[in-house]
Structure formats: structure tokens, C-alpha cells
Write a protein that holds these residues in place. Sequence first.
Motif, PDB file in Angstrom:
ATOM      1  N   PHE A  52      41.050  35.551  44.730  1.00 41.75           N
ATOM      2  CA  PHE A  52      41.192  35.388  43.290  1.00 41.75           C
ATOM      3  C   PHE A  52      40.996  33.922  42.918  1.00 41.75           C
ATOM      4  CE2 PHE A  52      43.982  39.177  43.910  1.00 41.75           C
ATOM      5  CZ  PHE A  52      43.288  40.054  43.081  1.00 41.75           C
ATOM      6  N   ASN A  53      40.269  33.706  41.834  1.00 45.61           N
ATOM      7  CA  ASN A  53      40.096  32.378  41.262  1.00 45.61           C
ATOM      8  C   ASN A  53      41.120  32.217  40.143  1.00 45.61           C
ATOM      9  OD1 ASN A  53      39.300  30.068  39.922  1.00 45.61           O
ATOM     10  ND2 ASN A  53      37.234  30.771  39.440  1.00 45.61           N
TER      11      ASN A  53
ATOM     12  N   SER B 289      33.774  28.092  37.469  1.00 42.55           N
ATOM     13  CA  SER B 289      32.908  29.115  38.050  1.00 42.55           C
ATOM     14  C   SER B 289      32.585  28.665  39.473  1.00 42.55           C
ATOM     15  CB  SER B 289      31.623  29.259  37.228  1.00 42.55           C
ATOM     16  OG  SER B 289      30.796  30.267  37.755  1.00 42.55           O
ATOM     17  N   LEU B 290      32.807  29.543  40.454  1.00 41.94           N
ATOM     18  CA  LEU B 290      32.770  29.129  41.848  1.00 41.94           C
ATOM     19  C   LEU B 290      31.810  29.980  42.680  1.00 41.94           C
ATOM     20  CD1 LEU B 290      36.626  28.801  42.475  1.00 41.94           C
ATOM     21  CD2 LEU B 290      35.055  27.029  41.634  1.00 41.94           C
TER      22      LEU B 290
ATOM     23  N   PHE C 162      29.215  33.655  41.946  1.00 39.62           N
ATOM     24  CA  PHE C 162      29.627  33.956  40.570  1.00 39.62           C
ATOM     25  C   PHE C 162      31.110  34.316  40.475  1.00 39.62           C
ATOM     26  CE2 PHE C 162      25.136  35.352  40.956  1.00 39.62           C
ATOM     27  CZ  PHE C 162      24.550  34.461  40.084  1.00 39.62           C
ATOM     28  N   LEU C 163      31.949  33.650  41.268  1.00 38.60           N
ATOM     29  CA  LEU C 163      33.390  33.947  41.272  1.00 38.60           C
ATOM     30  C   LEU C 163      34.026  33.311  40.043  1.00 38.60           C
ATOM     31  CD1 LEU C 163      35.695  35.309  42.790  1.00 38.60           C
ATOM     32  CD2 LEU C 163      36.011  33.179  44.079  1.00 38.60           C
ATOM     33  N   ASP C 164      34.291  34.137  39.048  1.00 46.47           N
ATOM     34  CA  ASP C 164      34.791  33.678  37.758  1.00 46.47           C
ATOM     35  C   ASP C 164      36.324  33.741  37.739  1.00 46.47           C
ATOM     36  OD1 ASP C 164      34.696  32.757  35.175  1.00 46.47           O
ATOM     37  OD2 ASP C 164      33.713  34.520  34.327  1.00 46.47           O
TER      38      ASP C 164
ATOM     39  N   ASN D  83      31.939  37.594  38.486  1.00 49.60           N
ATOM     40  CA  ASN D  83      32.834  38.459  39.256  1.00 49.60           C
ATOM     41  C   ASN D  83      34.275  37.964  39.156  1.00 49.60           C
ATOM     42  OD1 ASN D  83      33.619  40.485  40.963  1.00 49.60           O
ATOM     43  ND2 ASN D  83      32.449  39.790  42.728  1.00 49.60           N
ATOM     44  N   PRO D  84      35.209  38.784  38.645  1.00 49.64           N
ATOM     45  CA  PRO D  84      36.591  38.321  38.481  1.00 49.64           C
ATOM     46  C   PRO D  84      37.411  38.292  39.771  1.00 49.64           C
ATOM     47  CG  PRO D  84      36.386  40.561  37.714  1.00 49.64           C
ATOM     48  CD  PRO D  84      35.011  40.124  38.083  1.00 49.64           C
TER      49      PRO D  84
END
Length: 402
Positions: free
Chosen positions: A36-37, A54-55, A78-80, A101-102
Motif C-alpha cells: 500500500f502507498n 505516484s510510485l 503506477f502505484l497510486d 493502481n491503488p
Amino acid sequence: MKQQQLLWAFSILLLMAGCRKTEYTKIDAPAYLRVFNDLNYVQSMDTKDSKYPSLCMIINPEIDAAGLPVGGEIVGDFLDKRDPYAPPYPSHIGNSSSVHNPEYPGKETVLVGPILNGFDLSSWAQVPSGKIRIMFYYRSYNTIPFFQLEEKLKRDVLLDTTIDLTAGEVYTLHVLEKDFNTKARGMLLRQENFHKLSLSDSTTYINFYNYSASGFVEADAHLKPLRASLKSFLSGIKDSMNIYLTLLKTQTNPGQSPALTGFKNVYLGQLVRDLGNARPATYYSFPLWADVATDHIRTDMWQRFELVTPGIDAADNPYNGSVAGRQLTFGNFSAINCLLNGKVDIGGVTYLANGLILPNLLVNVHSGTYNPRTFATVNTIEIVNSSVYLTTIQRKYPAPVY
């Protein structure tokens, strides 16, 4: 005739596209990881130079001679920022409305975890066990895959570290803010234990974590998110809070719902802010059939959790009850209402007005001849600064017999 041939060729192309095979990389003795970000972004004059979080996550990266990443064993692009609710199934897979992507694996088509001791781990990805290098890069908020970005946009490293994962174990990794004043970033890797516990099918379980950054609750209000939906979490919560539970009878008219006998302001325990402890927290529980008037097939009850600083009684605290809408509590009080699907029009209801809204901890689904039937779950609530996140895990039950 020529037109028929063209139509036939086009049909074959469509069939081939629909039968495209997905290639998976086999992982021997995997661990299971969910990422999780938890970084949040507040846009103001004071934070105008802050980076949007954004990672791109790369496990066991491949780095070229110039120090640029050119690949990796596992890539989560695209890890948002994460969603407030992570349901008990991989809800994001197949959602092509956005590349962002959440969570990881989230939308990624990858090998996922099995059913382990009755728990469905399809929201956890298979990853290599042992010592692995994991890197997180800041990436531009666009739809261009990370490795196709310009060179200058692939140099902004957020984290570069090594973690040690045991084969067959279940992990949740958080990327978060460690210090609100210095903006120091870090990560927390938690090894889960819910699949190892002896849990009852007729009991709902929940544990709590306060992963807020140092200095957040003391910071000036204008530096914090000011979204009205945060309710009494606008200020954050203090480092030590008592947790109280109230179970309420019905979701039909939640503002007028009575508390169930014996389940009003029940003290569960204490929540302490701790970013240095990755151990799983104690699970608290309540019975699925706390409402004795139910038929043990379906229940409409919902849950309210109140977080109160020690020394303030839950029933008589000055921030609750008749003082509706009082949301700047300076970290002394917060409330979470878990009902319906988390989208509730509370209007001017006094009891709900100061409480943040999240989905019900109980799952009501069509099962066999029952539509719906209520099932208990295992839940985690994580508080990060002024944001609150709920993760729900459900047992994988055998198919119903009609």
C-alpha cells in the motif's frame, strides 16, 4: 464473396485476440506480499514543492551502467495513493478505466496467494522469498510505463532497501511518511498472523494500527488535509487513544438505530502510535449474532468505534453526542462508523455527523437459498495522519448446496 472473406478474417483476428495467453513467471517457494502507498498529498502554498506520490515498485531491479533501472524480477508500476477500503476480494483486477493502481498487486495480472487455512489470499502477490532488494521510484503521474519514461524521470529514488521474506508467510508493506515536519519517507513491513490463529466463523475480528507521522497531530491545521469527509479525523489522533465499540441494531435508519444490549461503549483496548513496530496487533472481536433477535442467517447491525484520549470517558466526552459536527477535536476524539457500503447520506444526523464513514465489517452476500446471508470477517483499521483505511479479509467457504 470478397466482403465475406474480409469478415471471416476479421472474426479470426478477434478470436485470436480473445484467446491471448498470459505468461506467468514461476516462483519457487514464494512469500505473499501486498503493498500500500500510504503517502498523501496536500496542495497548498506551504506544500507547493511536494511531489505527488505516484510510485513504481521494483523487486530485484536490473540497473544499467548509468545507474538507471532497465527492468526487475517484479515490477509494480503506477502505484497510486491507496483507497480507503480494501475489500475481501481483488476488486481492482480487470479494471481498465485507469492504469493507476491503488495497491499491489491490485490490477496487476500476476501469480497470487492460495487459500491458506481457509483464507483467500488472492489479494496478495507471490514474490521471491529470502533476501530481496526492493526499490520505490517517484514517477510522473501519466500513463507512460516507467521504463519508457525519459531518463531524467527515472532517477528519483524514494526508497532502496533489502528485506528478508520467509517462504509461505504473508506480508503487508506500507510506504509512508515517518516525520511530518522533515517529510522523511520510509516503509513498514508487517508479517501477518491472521491465517495462523484459531478464529471462529461466528465471530468478527478487528485490529488497529496508528501509523501516523511524528509531529502530525501537533502541526497547524492549515498544513493538513481539509476534506469534510475526514470528519473528526481532521486533526489526526494523539499518540495514545482508548478504543470503544458500540454495536447498533439496524442500518435502515442509522441515525435512529439503538445500541444492542451489552454493546454500548465497550472498551476494547489502547491504540499507541508506533512506526517502529512491525508486529501484528491484537485482534479484538464481537459476535456475529450479537443481536439476539436475528435468525442466525442475516443480521443488519453495524459498528461504531470511538477513539478517545485516556482520561476522557467515551459516554461523556465533550466532542461527541449533542455536540454534532464538532470536527476539530485537536486529536482528543475520533469516530468511525462502519455501515452499508461506506456511502451514506447522513444529512444532519447528530450521532453520525462527527464520524468518518467506512463499509460494514460484516459481509452480506447471496449464498445458497439465502439472499443475502451474513458472514463474519477479519479486519484491520490503519490510521495514517488524518486518513483511515479499512482492509477486510473473508474466509473462503465451500460452494453452497442448493
